[in-house]
Design an enzyme around this catalytic site. Structure first.
Site, short mmCIF file in Angstrom:
data_model
loop_
_atom_site.label_atom_id
_atom_site.label_comp_id
_atom_site.label_asym_id
_atom_site.label_seq_id
_atom_site.Cartn_x
_atom_site.Cartn_y
_atom_site.Cartn_z
N LYS A 238 0.99 -1.13 0.25
CA LYS A 238 -0.17 -0.05 0.10
C LYS A 238 0.96 1.31 -0.13
O LYS A 238 1.99 1.06 0.44
CB LYS A 238 -0.96 -0.17 1.34
CG LYS A 238 -1.99 -1.14 1.23
CD LYS A 238 -2.87 -0.96 2.49
CE LYS A 238 -3.85 -1.96 3.09
NZ LYS A 238 -4.81 -1.68 2.13
N ARG A 312 -10.53 -11.73 2.08
CA ARG A 312 -11.20 -12.66 1.71
C ARG A 312 -10.73 -14.02 1.82
O ARG A 312 -11.33 -15.09 1.70
CB ARG A 312 -11.74 -12.16 0.28
CG ARG A 312 -10.96 -12.19 -0.73
CD ARG A 312 -11.04 -11.28 -1.92
NE ARG A 312 -11.17 -9.95 -1.61
CZ ARG A 312 -11.61 -8.93 -2.17
NH1 ARG A 312 -11.94 -9.18 -3.45
NH2 ARG A 312 -11.47 -7.61 -2.06
#
Length: 459
Positions: A238, A312
């Site tokens: 990120k 996920r």
């Protein structure tokens, strides 16, 4: 953690100062009106005006409501009122709602600040309010918020395990923890892949709490939480701005644990399983890579298109584990996608479920307790965005679908239990702006709504 001081809400009323909620045309006696006019109090939202009694104390406190009184605005009172004991002057139902809002607003994260003991704002419990139940709900929200607010250095996988053990022990529940390479032996390959790059003392783990499991006649509730204690993004790292608040990426685990504690404390007639995957998405020579094909507990293979879509992956394994227990209802909580914020902003988390009755129950419960959600569609047309030529599915949806929160929910649906009903909450778990009663930092979202729904279904 998060033990609210019990005398914040008290049955003692002697000497309590009345708090009066006043709109622009609200009723005041002559002395109050004169004082209000002298101090520019016009009943606007956010205005708070103590009225002196002439003896060094207060005869009342006027709180502006605007045209309509929202009891949840009482969250601001602990930060706006002078220390002392107060009682709410409002209709009974509004007073009860305002009292719980007051408790939610009393949360302060001061773990790292040296503060002297200070006098508190305390409130007389309104008639008809279950004081102990209100304190339990507020404490559950405070637990979730404190876990989220705590920096990742002090809220790693081990610390989440420790909190889970304390919760289980307090309610006589069982707990099992699988850590590190044992995750491969016990078939949690996706959890292991996401967390294996972390330092050994921050090894990934799956935590499973079981309560009332010997009561086969009771319905089984499964609570599932994403516990990414810090999300660097992995090798798809990120940017600095995106990484700044990633201590909050374990917010789903905090919610699942806090809600589980609340269910057990309330003694709801259910069997309960709480499943948390606690991992750090770190970067090292052993980090999983873009292009890797991961196994999952369900047997489906997953092509990694982006290592920053890791939540996920860990949920896939523990949702599969929940399904092995044949739950009647499964609720999962995850700080899963930025796309959910683009769609609905930070204050309104999306709810995903393919069960109409469950959707209606959760949304109605949220409205009833002032903990809103908004239902989003599990749109089948976007399932094709999860397809890939070299694995069963991919963790980053194809760009043409665009709807990142929906495609993430569709990914989870492939692993969700097929017994009973399932709902997914893509929570933000964070207040990005500070206001009285809502400090910048961790926030409990959908927790009270889900508890209210479970209480109504299984009371």
């Amino acid at each position: 953690m998060s033990a609210l001081h019990p005398d914040l809400l008290t049955a003692e009323s002697e000497g309590a100062v009345p708090v009066r909620f006043v709109g622009p045309a609200g009723a005041m006696d002559a002395a109050e009106r004169g004082w209000a006019e002298a101090n520019g109090f016009k009943g606007k939202p956010g205005q708070v005006l103590p009225v002196p009694d002439g003896q060094g104390g207060f005869a009342a406190v006027l709180v502006g409501t605007g045209e309509a009184f929202d009891p949840l605005s009482a969250r601001a009172l602990p930060a706006r009122l002078p220390p002392g004991l107060y009682r709410l002057e409002a209709e009974a139902a509004e007073a009860r709602t305002a009292a719980l809002a007051f408790l939610l607003g009393a949360y302060v994260f001061d773990r790292y600040r040296a503060r002297p003991e200070r006098d508190r704002v305390r409130l007389v419990a309104p008639d008809g309010l279950d004081r102990e139940a209100a304190l339990r709900i507020a404490a559950a929200c405070a637990l979730a918020r404190e876990m989220i607010d705590t920096p990742a250095a002090d809220m790693g996988p081990l610390q989440i395990e420790t909190i889970a053990r304390e919760i289980a022990e307090a309610s006589g529940a069982s707990i099992a923890v699988i850590t590190g390479d044992a995750l491969l032996e016990d078939n949690y390959p996706a959890v292991h892949a996401v967390g294996r790059a972390a330092a050994s003392h921050r090894a990934p783990r799956v935590i499973e709490i079981g309560w009332n499991l010997d009561r086969a006649e009771l319905p089984l509730v499964a609570l599932v939480g994403k516990g990414v204690v810090f999300d660097s993004g992995g090798l798809d790292i990120k940017a600095a701005a995106g990484m700044r608040n990633m201590k909050k990426d374990m917010g789903g685990a905090a919610h699942a644990l806090a809600l589980g504690r609340l269910v057990m404390q309330a003694g709801l007639p259910v069997r309960l399983v709480v499943l948390v995957a606690a991992v750090e998405n770190a970067i090292s020579g052993d980090a999983f890579r873009p292009g890797d094909i991961l196994s999952s507990r369900k047997g489906l293979t997953i092509e990694v298109g982006n290592t920053d879509a890791e939540g996920r992956l860990v949920l896939a394994d523990i949702l599969t584990r929940a399904g092995e227990l044949s739950p009647d209802i499964t609720l999962d909580f995850a700080t899963l996608t930025g796309a959910a914020r683009v769609a609905l902003g930070p204050e309104l988390p999306p709810l995903y479920t393919d069960d109409e009755a469950l959707a209606a129950d959760v949304l109605e419960a949220g409205r009833a307790v002032g903990d809103p959600l908004w239902r989003m569609p599990l749109w089948p047309g976007y399932r094709a965005a999860l397809e890939t030529e070299i694995a069963d599915l991919r963790n980053d949806s194809a760009a043409w679908a665009q709807a990142g929160s929906i495609t993430a929910a569709l990914f989870l649906q492939k692993f969700a239990p097929t017994t009973g009903v399932w709902a997914h909450m893509d929570i933000f778990a964070w207040n990005p702006r500070a206001r009285p009663g809502w400090p910048e930092g961790g926030e409990a979202q959908a927790l009270r709504a889900c508890f209210e729904m479970l209480s109504r279904r299984f009371a």
